[in-house]
Design an enzyme around this catalytic site. Structure first.
Site, PDB file in Angstrom:
ATOM      1  N   ARG B 251      40.974  36.429  43.009  1.00 33.07           N
ATOM      2  CA  ARG B 251      41.460  36.417  41.637  1.00 33.07           C
ATOM      3  C   ARG B 251      42.060  37.778  41.336  1.00 33.07           C
ATOM      4  NH1 ARG B 251      41.519  31.795  41.976  1.00 33.07           N
ATOM      5  NH2 ARG B 251      40.524  30.180  40.702  1.00 33.07           N
ATOM      6  N   GLU B 280      49.395  34.099  35.265  1.00 32.31           N
ATOM      7  CA  GLU B 280      50.183  33.247  36.157  1.00 32.31           C
ATOM      8  C   GLU B 280      50.814  32.135  35.342  1.00 32.31           C
ATOM      9  OE1 GLU B 280      47.574  31.943  39.299  1.00 32.31           O
ATOM     10  OE2 GLU B 280      47.092  33.969  39.905  1.00 32.31           O
ATOM     11  N   HIS B 299      50.472  31.874  44.176  1.00 28.35           N
ATOM     12  CA  HIS B 299      49.165  31.225  44.065  1.00 28.35           C
ATOM     13  C   HIS B 299      49.120  29.844  44.744  1.00 28.35           C
ATOM     14  CE1 HIS B 299      45.163  30.974  41.614  1.00 28.35           C
ATOM     15  NE2 HIS B 299      45.053  30.490  42.828  1.00 28.35           N
TER      16      HIS B 299
END
Lengths: 339, 339
Positions: B251, B280, B299
Site C-alpha cells: 500500500r 489512485e 495497481h
C-alpha cells in the site's frame, strides 16, 4: 570445434590491444592488470611469453610486426592491419559478434576466438526481465508514464505462453532453458534446425513463417551475418499476433526497425525491448526513443562490468595453454559464417 | 486460522454486490456468471441458497435487510450499511487490503474473509520483474529514454545480493521463495519476527534499522494498518545504500513518497518501482510521474484479468461449504489488526 592445426614456436609475442572505442563499461575490466591476473590463474600458461600492451590504433601495426597472438579488446579494423602481421596466427576478441573487427576474411590459417558465453549470466537476467516486462506490459506503463496517464492494464501469467528464440547459440540456449523453467513453450530457430534440449521444438529459418503466428514473445539473439540481416522484416512482423512482444539482444539490423516502429505506432504489436541498434550510441534524433510501447536500453545491458574481463581472460589463458600444446581451442569462430 | 463459531440457519440469503468502483480490469472476472460457475465447481455448496446480485450502493441496504452472507466485489463503505444488516454474519471481500471496505470495526461476530493468495502468481512475476529491472537499471534506462539520452549503464548479476521483504504473508513468502531460487539472500520483516522457510532470516519491525543498510532491494508487501503507515519514512530510506532499489506492491502510505522522490532526485537511491499510491488513480499532476529513476505502474499490475474471479470464487464456495458445516473458514481477516 575445429582443430586449429597450429604448433606454436617459443618464445613468442602476445600483444593485447585496447581499442579507444571499447565501451567505458568494460574499461576497468579489460586491462593489462586483469590480463596479468588471468595469467596467474593459469600457472605456466605464460612461461617465456613476451607480452606487450597498446591502446593506440596507429601503433598497432608496429606491435603486429612480431606478434603471434593478438588479444583485441573493443572494435578495430583488423582486416587492414593484419597485412602487417606476418607471424599472426591467433586473434582472441573480447567481444562476441566479430563484425566490429573484421569486415572480410583474415589470412587463411589465422584462428579467431571470441568471448562466447561470457555474457550469458547477465544476458539471461536481461532476457527474463524483458519477457516478464512484456508479459506484464511495462512498455505500455512506460509510455503512459511519459504522458502522466493512469490506465488500467493487466495480463495473465506467463506460464503456458510461447516464445520463439532466434539463434540457439550460448545465449539462445541458456535463455530457452530458463524460459522452460517458467512454463513457457520454447520454439528455437537455428540455421541447422536440429533439436536442442533447451527448446521444445527447433526449426530452421525456412519455418519462421509457420512459427511466428504462434509467438507471444520473440527473442532475437542472432549475430549479424549476410543471412541474418533483415531476417525479421515487415512480412515477418506482420505474422506476429497483435499482443506479441519483441526483444533484440543480438544485433539491430536483424530486425527492420522502421517496420517495427510503424507497427507499434499503429498498435499492431504489444511492445518491444531493444538493446541493440543500427547505429550505437543511438542518435538523439532517432524516432526509436519516443516510439510508443518501445523500450531502449544501451547495449551495455548484457555486460557485467566486474566479471566480464576475468571471464574473458579465463577463456584466453585456458586457450593459451591449449595453443601451446597444439590442442583444439575453445570458442573458435568460423570467420566465413561470421560467428 | 481462528474458529468462526458460526452455525448457519438454512435456507439463507447470499448477496453479491459489485461496486461501481471495482477496477475495470476485473469487471469481466467478478460477475454473477462467474459466481454461478464457481458454485458449479463446488456441487451442493449452494443448495437452498437465495442469491441476489446488485451493483447500486443506494439499494445495498435493502439487500442487507435479509442477507446473511455478503460477497463484496470492489470498494464500498460497509461500516455504515452494515447497521441495516441484522442477519449479516459473514462478508467475503474479493480484494485483500480491507481498508477500502471498512473504516472501523464491524459488529462483533461478523466474520470477514478476503482473496489472500489469489494475486500470488501475478504478484510473483511482477516482483521478480521488478527486482531484475532494478538490478539491470531499467529505471535509469527509462529516465534516459525520456530524454533521448544514451548512457552506458551496467551492473553485476543478481545472485548473492540481498533483498529485504517487508511482510511475510502470502505475497511476501512466495516472493521470498522465488528470490532464494535466484541466489538472493532474503531477509523477511514480519510483525512476529518468527523464522520462515521462505527467508534466510526473519526479523521484527524493531530490527529494520539494522537490516536496511544491508539491502540491495526492498520489497514492500504490507497491508495498510495503523502500524504499517509510514513504516518506511525518511529515516529508514536514509539507511539504505545509495544503489538500493525500492519496490512497493503493498500500500502506498507504507512509504513516505515525498522522501523517496527527494532521495531519487538527489541520486541517493538506485531506483523505485511503485504499483500502489496514496491516491489512485494517481493524479496527472503528481510529481511521481516525472521523478527520475522511478517507475509507476497502475495497481492493476498484480491482477490476472482472466483467473482472478474464478480463483476468488473458489475460495468463497470452498468457504461456503465449510460455513454450512460450521467449520473453520479460510482467509479470515483479523479486523482489529486489519489483515
Amino acid at each position: 570445434m575445429r582443430k586449429p592445426k597450429i604448433r606454436p614456436s617459443e618464445p613468442f609475442h602476445v600483444h593485447m590491444e585496447v581499442s579507444p572505442k571499447l565501451t567505458p563499461i568494460l574499461s576497468n575490466s579489460l586491462t593489462p592488470d586483469q590480463f596479468r591476473a588471468g595469467a596467474a590463474r593459469f600457472p605456466g600458461s605464460d612461461d617465456g611469453l613476451e607480452v606487450t600492451f597498446g591502446s593506440d590504433p596507429d601503433s598497432l601495426g608496429d606491435h603486429l610486426a612480431t606478434c603471434e597472438v593478438l588479444v583485441m579488446a573493443g572494435p578495430a579494423d583488423l582486416s587492414a592491419v593484419v597485412k602487417k602481421a606476418p607471424r599472426l596466427r591467433w586473434v582472441h576478441y573480447t567481444g562476441t559478434g566479430i563484425e566490429g573487427i573484421l569486415s572480410g576474411q583474415l589470412r587463411p590459417g589465422v584462428i579467431v576466438t571470441n568471448a562466447r558465453g561470457v555474457q550469458t549470466p547477465k544476458a539471461l537476467e536481461y532476457s527474463l526481465a524483458a519477457v516478464l516486462m512484456l508479459n506484464n506490459r511495462f512498455p505500455e506503463f512506460f509510455t503512459n508514464q511519459r504522458e502522466s496517464r493512469w490506465r488500467n492494464c493487466a495480463s495473465t501469467a506467463v506460464a503456458g505462453k510461447s516464445i520463439v528464440i532466434l539463434g540457439m547459440g550460448a545465449l539462445g540456449a541458456a535463455a530457452g532453458t530458463m524460459m522452460k523453467q517458467f512454463g513457457l513453450r520454447v520454439i528455437g530457430v537455428s540455421r541447422s534446425g536440429r533439436p536442442h534440449p533447451s527448446a521444445d521444438r527447433v526449426c530452421g529459418p525456412g519455418d519462421l513463417a509457420a512459427v511466428l503466428p504462434t509467438a507471444d514473445f520473440v527473442l532475437v539473439t542472432l549475430p549479424l551475418t549476410a543471412e541474418t540481416r533483415g531476417m525479421i522484416g515487415r512480412a515477418e512482423l506482420d505474422l506476429l499476433p497483435r499482443h506479441a512482444g519483441v526483444i533484440n539482444i543480438g544485433r539491430g539490423p536483424v530486425i527492420d526497425y522502421d517496420a517495427l516502429m510503424d507497427k507499434l505506432r499503429k498498435g499492431e504489436l504489444g511492445g518491444a525491448i531493444l538493446d541493440v541498434f543500427y547505429e550505437e550510441p543511438l542518435p538523439a534524433n532517432s524516432p526509436l526513443w519516443s516510439t510508443p510501447n518501445l523500450i531502449v536500453t544501451p547495449h551495455s545491458s548484457l555486460m557485467d562490468p566486474v566479471n566480464y574481463g576475468p571471464r574473458c581472460f579465463d577463456i584466453f589463458f585456458d586457450n593459451l595453454r591449449r595453443y601451446r600444446k597444439g590442442q583444439d581451442l575453445r570458442n573458435v569462430i568460423d570467420v566465413t559464417r561470421g560467428y
